[in-house]
Motif scaffolding. Structure first.
Motif, short mmCIF file in Angstrom:
data_model
loop_
_atom_site.label_atom_id
_atom_site.label_comp_id
_atom_site.label_asym_id
_atom_site.label_seq_id
_atom_site.Cartn_x
_atom_site.Cartn_y
_atom_site.Cartn_z
N UNK A 13 11.74 -24.14 -13.18
CA UNK A 13 10.37 -23.70 -12.51
C UNK A 13 10.25 -22.20 -12.65
N UNK A 14 10.86 -21.91 -11.39
CA UNK A 14 10.62 -19.77 -11.71
C UNK A 14 10.70 -19.41 -12.29
N UNK A 15 11.46 -19.68 -13.15
CA UNK A 15 11.52 -19.28 -15.23
C UNK A 15 9.41 -19.57 -15.68
N UNK A 16 9.42 -20.61 -15.07
CA UNK A 16 7.85 -21.24 -16.16
C UNK A 16 6.79 -20.27 -14.75
N UNK A 17 7.26 -20.23 -13.27
CA UNK A 17 6.05 -19.15 -12.70
C UNK A 17 6.27 -17.83 -13.45
N UNK A 18 7.00 -17.33 -13.35
CA UNK A 18 7.19 -16.34 -14.00
C UNK A 18 7.07 -15.41 -15.24
N UNK A 19 6.66 -16.39 -16.21
CA UNK A 19 6.04 -16.21 -17.75
C UNK A 19 4.84 -16.56 -17.47
N UNK A 20 3.73 -17.69 -16.23
CA UNK A 20 2.22 -17.36 -15.60
C UNK A 20 2.80 -15.98 -15.24
N UNK A 21 3.27 -16.26 -13.75
CA UNK A 21 2.37 -14.00 -13.76
C UNK A 21 2.96 -13.16 -14.45
N UNK A 22 3.27 -12.78 -15.79
CA UNK A 22 3.77 -11.79 -15.84
C UNK A 22 3.05 -12.57 -17.53
#
Length: 418
Positions: free
Chosen positions: A120-129
């Motif tokens: 989920x952290x990787x998915x979140x980072x993808x969305x944030x960036x």
């Protein structure tokens, strides 16, 4: 403001005439056996299944907790479908992150917990960036740049250009949950996650406004947005003129999730810190606004709970002639009321307990309440209509009763972390 998919539509009218028609299907347990991380179902699954999950952990319902665990194990093996856009994925990620916090608090940090949190952290980072849209403006390089621009531009016209909306608030809350889980697991959140937590905390601590004990997030910022432009009209009708309300608050439907976001950010703050204390005060302020200005108790002429459309107590038209409701359609007085039944307001705790007890005493719902909760008719042109068969007949069905019972339980507890 992006679409808010109230589970409504003509098919839902089945609940009026056949309230027990699909009781054997409208089962939370059955839904948790489904694949719901799809373009069709992800938003609504997260919206309707989160509160019963929180209640299951609060009550230590081991059977239901086990079913949620099995559901998230299957999700972890597959991941969200590729065609789910980030604004919807952000809400679904919050469903997952809430589970991770509750599960780790109850049973400790397991290998599965670490693995799913990392995913989920990787998915979140993808969305944030990823490039971040903002209506008529060119895309920002990422969500951080957009949020920082909003914080820096206090007097922009139109005002809604600096409004914080769903995909940002969900992302801040997911980041806060991940920080909590990773600390439980003895690991360090990424710098991107910590940056999102800090930015989310800054938004709520700097963009809110108190009116006595009551608290509003960015009051007036939405007043010139097309969804809010007719809010000065008391009722729907043909050919309404735009009448804006300059200090108007958020619509009470979208805002129903905000108490949960605030709680996530509060619990990600250091215990005993000034920030944690201030977030708790904000929750008190939201509860005061809700109970004073939004909540309308059952009465002799309407024997169920109603909510005014806006957090400032305004009750005029919302989303007039919106793409999902057609020309001269929209949300008239009290049309946000069904957001109460989904249970998100119960996360304010004891301050709203009387409201949920009043709604429980109103069962079975009278016909005028069912009609209010079912309207207006919407399509999936902009906001996705719930197409899952268990949600089509939501109003008055088993999931409705489960959600309301969960909310009634949760509203009787004092707020606490996690």
């Amino acid at each position: 403001m992006r679409g808010f998919p109230f589970v409504r539509g003509t098919i839902l009218c089945l609940a009026l005439f056949y309230p027990n028609a699909t009781t054997d299907l409208n089962s939370l347990q059955d839904m948790l056996r489904q694949k719901l991380w799809t373009k069709r179902d992800a938003y609504n699954a997260a919206y309707y299944l989160t509160v019963p999950m929180i209640d299951a952990f609060k009550r230590d319902d081991t059977d239901l907790i086990r079913r949620y665990a099995a559901y998230f194990r299957r999700f972890a093996n597959q991941g969200i479908d590729a065609d789910v856009k980030f604004p919807v994925e952000a809400q679904y990620n919050y469903f997952v992150s809430r589970y991770l916090v509750l599960s780790a608090a109850k049973s400790g940090c397991t290998k599965r917990t670490r693995s799913l949190a990392s995913h989920i952290e990787k998915r979140l980072e993808r969305g944030l960036m990823s490039p971040a849209w903002l209506w008529s403006m060119p895309d920002f390089p990422n969500m951080f740049a957009r949020a920082e621009w909003k914080l820096a531009n206090k007097t922009i016209t139109p005002a809604y250009m600096r409004a914080f909306f769903d995909e940002e608030l969900f992302s801040f809350a997911v980041a806060a949950d991940l920080k909590i889980v990773m600390q439980m697991c003895g690991s360090a959140p990424s710098r991107t996650t910590l940056r999102a937590v800090a930015l989310g905390q800054q938004v709520f601590l700097s963009e809110g406004k108190y009116d006595g004990k009551k608290w509003q997030l960015q009051p007036g910022v939405w007043h010139d947005h097309p969804d809010f432009a007719y809010a000065g009209n008391p009722n729907l009708g043909p050919d309404l003129k735009k009448i804006t309300v300059r200090g108007i608050g958020w619509d009470s439907g979208h805002f129903s999730r905000v108490p949960s976001f605030v709680k996530s950010l509060m619990c990600a703050s250091e215990e005993g810190s000034a920030a944690r204390s201030e977030f708790d005060r904000i929750l008190d302020g939201i509860a005061a606004s809700f109970m004073t200005d939004v909540y309308v108790a059952p009465s002799s002429d309407f024997k169920a709970v109603r909510l005014k459309n806006y957090m400032t107590g305004d009750n005029g038209v919302y989303r007039y002639s919106y793409g999902t409701v057609g020309k001269a359609g929209g949300y008239g007085p009290y049309a946000m009321s069904n957001s109460f039944n989904t249970g998100w307001w119960s996360l304010l705790g004891e301050a709203v307990s009387a409201a949920y007890q009043a709604q429980r005493a109103s069962q079975p719902l009278p016909e005028n309440a069912l009609a209010l909760y079912l309207g207006p008719v919407v399509t999936d042109k902009k906001a996705p209509l719930a197409a899952h068969p268990y949600l089509m007949n939501y109003i008055g069905g088993e999931l409705f009763r489960i959600g309301l019972q969960a909310a009634n339980d949760l509203s009787q507890h004092k707020r606490s972390c996690p």
